[in-house]
Design a protein around this motif. Structure first.
Motif, PDB file in Angstrom:
ATOM      1  N   ALA A 305       0.825  -1.214   0.000  1.00  0.00           N
ATOM      2  CA  ALA A 305       0.000   0.000   0.000  1.00  0.00           C
ATOM      3  C   ALA A 305       0.859   1.264   0.000  1.00  0.00           C
ATOM      4  O   ALA A 305       0.439   2.304  -0.514  1.00  0.00           O
ATOM      5  CB  ALA A 305      -0.931  -0.007   1.211  1.00  0.00           C
ATOM      6  N   SER A 308       1.509   2.753  -3.410  1.00  0.00           N
ATOM      7  CA  SER A 308       0.391   3.295  -4.182  1.00  0.00           C
ATOM      8  C   SER A 308       0.640   4.772  -4.471  1.00  0.00           C
ATOM      9  O   SER A 308       1.258   5.481  -3.673  1.00  0.00           O
ATOM     10  CB  SER A 308      -0.921   3.124  -3.413  1.00  0.00           C
ATOM     11  OG  SER A 308      -1.151   1.751  -3.125  1.00  0.00           O
ATOM     12  N   ASN A 310       0.261   8.722  -4.648  1.00  0.00           N
ATOM     13  CA  ASN A 310      -0.357   9.772  -3.828  1.00  0.00           C
ATOM     14  C   ASN A 310      -0.837   9.259  -2.468  1.00  0.00           C
ATOM     15  O   ASN A 310      -1.865   9.701  -1.944  1.00  0.00           O
ATOM     16  CB  ASN A 310      -1.534  10.412  -4.577  1.00  0.00           C
ATOM     17  CG  ASN A 310      -1.122  11.035  -5.890  1.00  0.00           C
ATOM     18  OD1 ASN A 310      -0.038  11.601  -6.011  1.00  0.00           O
ATOM     19  ND2 ASN A 310      -1.983  10.912  -6.898  1.00  0.00           N
ATOM     20  N   VAL A 311      -0.123   8.314  -1.906  1.00  0.00           N
ATOM     21  CA  VAL A 311      -0.498   7.780  -0.602  1.00  0.00           C
ATOM     22  C   VAL A 311       0.268   8.527   0.481  1.00  0.00           C
ATOM     23  O   VAL A 311       1.403   8.977   0.266  1.00  0.00           O
ATOM     24  CB  VAL A 311      -0.210   6.266  -0.530  1.00  0.00           C
ATOM     25  CG1 VAL A 311       1.288   5.991  -0.542  1.00  0.00           C
ATOM     26  CG2 VAL A 311      -0.847   5.639   0.698  1.00  0.00           C
ATOM     27  N   ASN A 312      -0.364   8.698   1.622  1.00  0.00           N
ATOM     28  CA  ASN A 312       0.281   9.333   2.769  1.00  0.00           C
ATOM     29  C   ASN A 312       0.862   8.235   3.657  1.00  0.00           C
ATOM     30  O   ASN A 312       0.126   7.479   4.302  1.00  0.00           O
ATOM     31  CB  ASN A 312      -0.731  10.175   3.551  1.00  0.00           C
ATOM     32  CG  ASN A 312      -0.064  11.059   4.586  1.00  0.00           C
ATOM     33  OD1 ASN A 312       1.043  10.779   5.040  1.00  0.00           O
ATOM     34  ND2 ASN A 312      -0.738  12.125   4.961  1.00  0.00           N
ATOM     35  N   ILE A 316      -0.618   5.365   7.005  1.00  0.00           N
ATOM     36  CA  ILE A 316      -0.469   3.902   7.022  1.00  0.00           C
ATOM     37  C   ILE A 316       0.412   3.473   8.186  1.00  0.00           C
ATOM     38  O   ILE A 316       0.150   2.452   8.849  1.00  0.00           O
ATOM     39  CB  ILE A 316       0.099   3.414   5.678  1.00  0.00           C
ATOM     40  CG1 ILE A 316      -0.891   3.725   4.552  1.00  0.00           C
ATOM     41  CG2 ILE A 316       0.408   1.924   5.734  1.00  0.00           C
ATOM     42  CD1 ILE A 316      -0.409   3.315   3.188  1.00  0.00           C
ATOM     43  N   TYR A 353      10.027   5.509  -1.526  1.00  0.00           N
ATOM     44  CA  TYR A 353       8.934   6.457  -1.271  1.00  0.00           C
ATOM     45  C   TYR A 353       9.484   7.866  -1.056  1.00  0.00           C
ATOM     46  O   TYR A 353       9.034   8.829  -1.702  1.00  0.00           O
ATOM     47  CB  TYR A 353       8.135   5.994  -0.053  1.00  0.00           C
ATOM     48  CG  TYR A 353       7.101   6.970   0.425  1.00  0.00           C
ATOM     49  CD1 TYR A 353       5.848   7.049  -0.165  1.00  0.00           C
ATOM     50  CD2 TYR A 353       7.375   7.838   1.486  1.00  0.00           C
ATOM     51  CE1 TYR A 353       4.896   7.956   0.283  1.00  0.00           C
ATOM     52  CE2 TYR A 353       6.424   8.749   1.938  1.00  0.00           C
ATOM     53  CZ  TYR A 353       5.189   8.799   1.327  1.00  0.00           C
ATOM     54  OH  TYR A 353       4.253   9.700   1.764  1.00  0.00           O
TER      55      TYR A 353
END
Length: 675
Positions: A305, A308, A310-312, A316, A353
């Protein structure tokens, strides 16, 4: 004779007398058979009664000779005449005479005239208290009259009472039926009562046995309960671990499994190991392996995840990793190799990331327009009387004036500029603006990641390994930050901008210490090592520019240094007003001293500033010599005015370095004769 007639009738045709006449019979009364000692009445045929006519004997002698039965009235017996002794013989034996027909009369005619068979025979004869012999020897007519009168009266009474006797007979039959039904009901009730009693005894026996077994089980449970509870796992826990979703309930079930596993291992290491424990060990191992498999799948899905778009990552980390960090602790304790692989996968993912996101952020900040400060903006540039720098595609600005640029240091909450705003911003900034935005974002993310690593891995990993994890994650990103800082500063001659970046970097160091994040000290130190030398080079550039200007004064004359034209009387145009270079130097000095209010003595700012100050003093002295001989007073006034201007500009600045500079210029002013 009447007796002969009496003996000749074996079966009377009349009905029996009414019951109340039975008291005259010489036979004793019989007790009733309905007493409490009798369980049932004798059976009767349908619609028959013990009072029926066919049950009566022929004469009173027959009633006397009828046998008594122990369980019933003699009236209930049916008399068979063939079995009865001839009554004549019986009378002969009683009276002691021969009563045969030959002796009793002379002829049949006489017999017929003297004795006539009555139309109705009464079996119940009133003897009037006489014996049978006296009664027979008494007057025949009286007896006959008395007998016939009695018998006639008895028959009439019988006819009168016949219906009542029939009703009584029917009532007795009905009572017999009711009593028979009652007897049947009582017999059935007695049988049922016996059955119930037997069942109650059975239940009592079973209850006693169950109570005994319950006591035994409670005793066994008290002895074995703790031991069984220590190693057993409820089916619900097994189902949750095997099939349930990963949530707080699943963690609780995992804790129970871990506790039971430890108890089983402790019992297996003990001196007395039960076979049941050894049988349970493989089952616990299988359940533990299933739990490890599910933990692995859970963390792998969360790591995926993070990749993915535009994930913050912080969301998470907090909602999936930190919330379920006990799962990683369990994994590290029971399968360290798999835990290390999960940790390495997380490191690789977060390295990608941060690097990819900061690359995009760097490209966004590169679009911000930055003022280009070069050698043409130096203090000692060729054009002494100059307006603020105006360059192509840049708004007017003065790189030697600090002004509102100080506000960037005074902000209590520094926040990074979002990427989309940086891409759309059309304003022009000095180099400290993109520098602070990039480094604030970098250090905020580094602090957050370090806090996460310490929180997530600290219970199962040593600090040195966590430091290695952090360095592995942020090494490329820190290198990107160094590259960005270098691109901003390597070609810039903006001393104030460089010094602002240095002060910002020092604030970053203090903030990291407050956040207890020493892991980014290497990046802070490298940035200092990048900026300080560049700042000294920029200061040297200003010093060199003033030095070149001083050399130009000796080559072209004082008038040129003063910026006067070549036409007219040069001497008349000489003025004691402060030089333009003094104004520019004072503004620049104000900015440097303002940015150095809270610094110590170990910074290179003082040395660079002293060199620049010396070059400016040399320039002013040389310009003052241009007034010519005999004008010492005017030259001293010129120097005093320049020194006074500098003191006026820096008069309100605090700090040790500012105080030293003021003392120095006050001393120069006194030597120049200023008051």
């Amino acid at each position: 004779m009447w007796l002969d007639k009496l003996s000749g009738h074996s079966t009377p045709s009349v009905s029996p007398p009414s019951p109340h006449k039975w008291s005259y019979s010489p036979a004793p009364k019989r007790p009733s058979q309905l007493g409490p000692g009798v369980t049932a009445r004798p059976g009767y045929g349908p619609r028959t009664s013990s009072l029926g006519l066919g049950s009566r004997p022929n004469s009173s002698t027959a009633s006397l000779q009828s046998p008594r039965l122990p369980n019933g009235s003699s009236l209930r017996q049916q008399i068979t005449l063939s079995d009865v002794v001839d009554p004549l013989r019986t009378l002969e034996s009683i009276v002691g005479k021969n009563l045969s027909p030959e002796d009793a009369g002379s002829s049949d005619a006489d017999k017929g005239s003297s004795l006539e068979k009555p139309e109705r025979l009464e079996l119940d004869i009133d003897f009037n208290g006489l014996s049978l012999h006296d009664f027979a020897n008494g007057p025949l007519e009286a007896n006959r009259e008395r007998s016939y009168s009695f018998n006639s009266q008895t028959a009439e009474e019988y006819e009168t009472e016949k219906d009542r006797f029939e009703d009584l007979h029917r009532s007795i039959l009905a009572c017999d039926d009711v009593l028979e039904s009652v007897q049947t009901s009582l017999t059935s009730f007695q049988k049922d009562l016996g059955t119930v009693s037997a069942e109650i005894e059975t239940l009592q026996f079973r209850s006693t046995a169950i109570n005994k077994r319950l006591e035994n089980r409670k005793l066994v449970e008290n002895l074995l309960g703790p031991a069984v509870e220590e190693v057993s796992i409820a089916p619900a826990v097994i189902k949750v671990v095997s099939e349930g979703p990963i949530d707080p309930n699943w963690i609780h079930a995992l804790e129970i499994l871990d506790k039971r596993s430890k108890a089983v291992e402790a019992k297996m290491r003990g001196p007395q190991m039960a076979s049941s424990v050894s049988d349970l060990k493989p089952l616990l191992d299988d359940l533990r392996n299933k739990a490890i498999e599910r933990i692995r799948d859970f963390f792998v899905s969360q790591i995926k995840a993070l990749r993915s778009p535009n994930v913050n990552a912080q969301i998470i980390q907090q909602q999936s990793f930190i919330k379920y960090k006990d799962l990683y602790v369990y994994l590290a304790r029971h399968h360290s190799q798999l835990a290390e692989e999960i940790g390495q996968a997380y490191i690789n993912t977060m390295r990608w990331y941060y690097l990819s996101n900061f690359n995009r952020y760097k490209l966004a900040l590169d679009r911000i327009s930055v003022f280009n400060v070069d050698k043409s903006d130096a203090i000692g540039a060729d054009s002494i009387q100059r307006v603020p720098t105006v360059k192509a595609s840049q708004p007017p600005h003065d790189p030697l004036l600090v002004g509102r640029r100080m506000d960037i240091l005074r902000r209590s909450n520094q926040s990074a500029l979002p990427s989309y705003l940086a891409e759309e911003d059309k304003q022009t900034y000095y180099l400290e603006t993109p520098f602070i935005h990039f480094n604030v974002a970098l250090l905020d993310n580094a602090t957050s990641e370090y806090s996460f690593l310490m929180n997530f891995f600290s219970t199962s990993t040593a600090f040195s390994i966590i430091s290695r994890y952090f360095s592995s994650i942020f090494a490329p990103t820190f290198a990107l930050g160094q590259e960005f800082s270098k691109s901003l500063s390597e070609n810039s001659e903006d001393c104030l901008g460089l010094l602002l970046c240095i002060r910002l970097n020092q604030q970053f160091a203090f903030e990291l210490q407050r956040r207890k994040t020493p892991i980014a000290d290497a990046y802070i130190n490298w940035t200092n090592m990048l900026l300080w030398p560049r700042f000294q080079l920029a200061m040297d550039m200003h010093s060199e520019s003033v030095k070149r200007l001083t050399s130009s004064v000796s080559a072209r004359g004082p008038a040129s240094a003063l910026g006067l034209g070549n036409s007219g009387d040069v001497a008349s145009k000489q003025s004691t007003a402060p030089h333009v270079l003094t104004q520019r130097f004072g503004q620049f000095l104000q900015g440097i001293l303002t940015l150095s209010e809270d610094t110590g003595d170990d910074e290179p700012v003082g040395n660079s500033l002293a060199r620049l100050r010396g070059e400016v003093e040399a320039f002013l002295i040389k310009v003052g010599k241009g007034f010519g001989s005999g004008k010492e007073r005017k030259r001293e006034r010129f120097l005093a005015n320049n020194y006074s201007l500098v003191l006026t500009i820096i008069g309100d600045i605090g700090g040790k370095l500012a105080g030293e500079v003021r003392e120095h210029f006050e001393a120069l002013k006194e030597r120049a004769g200023g008051t």
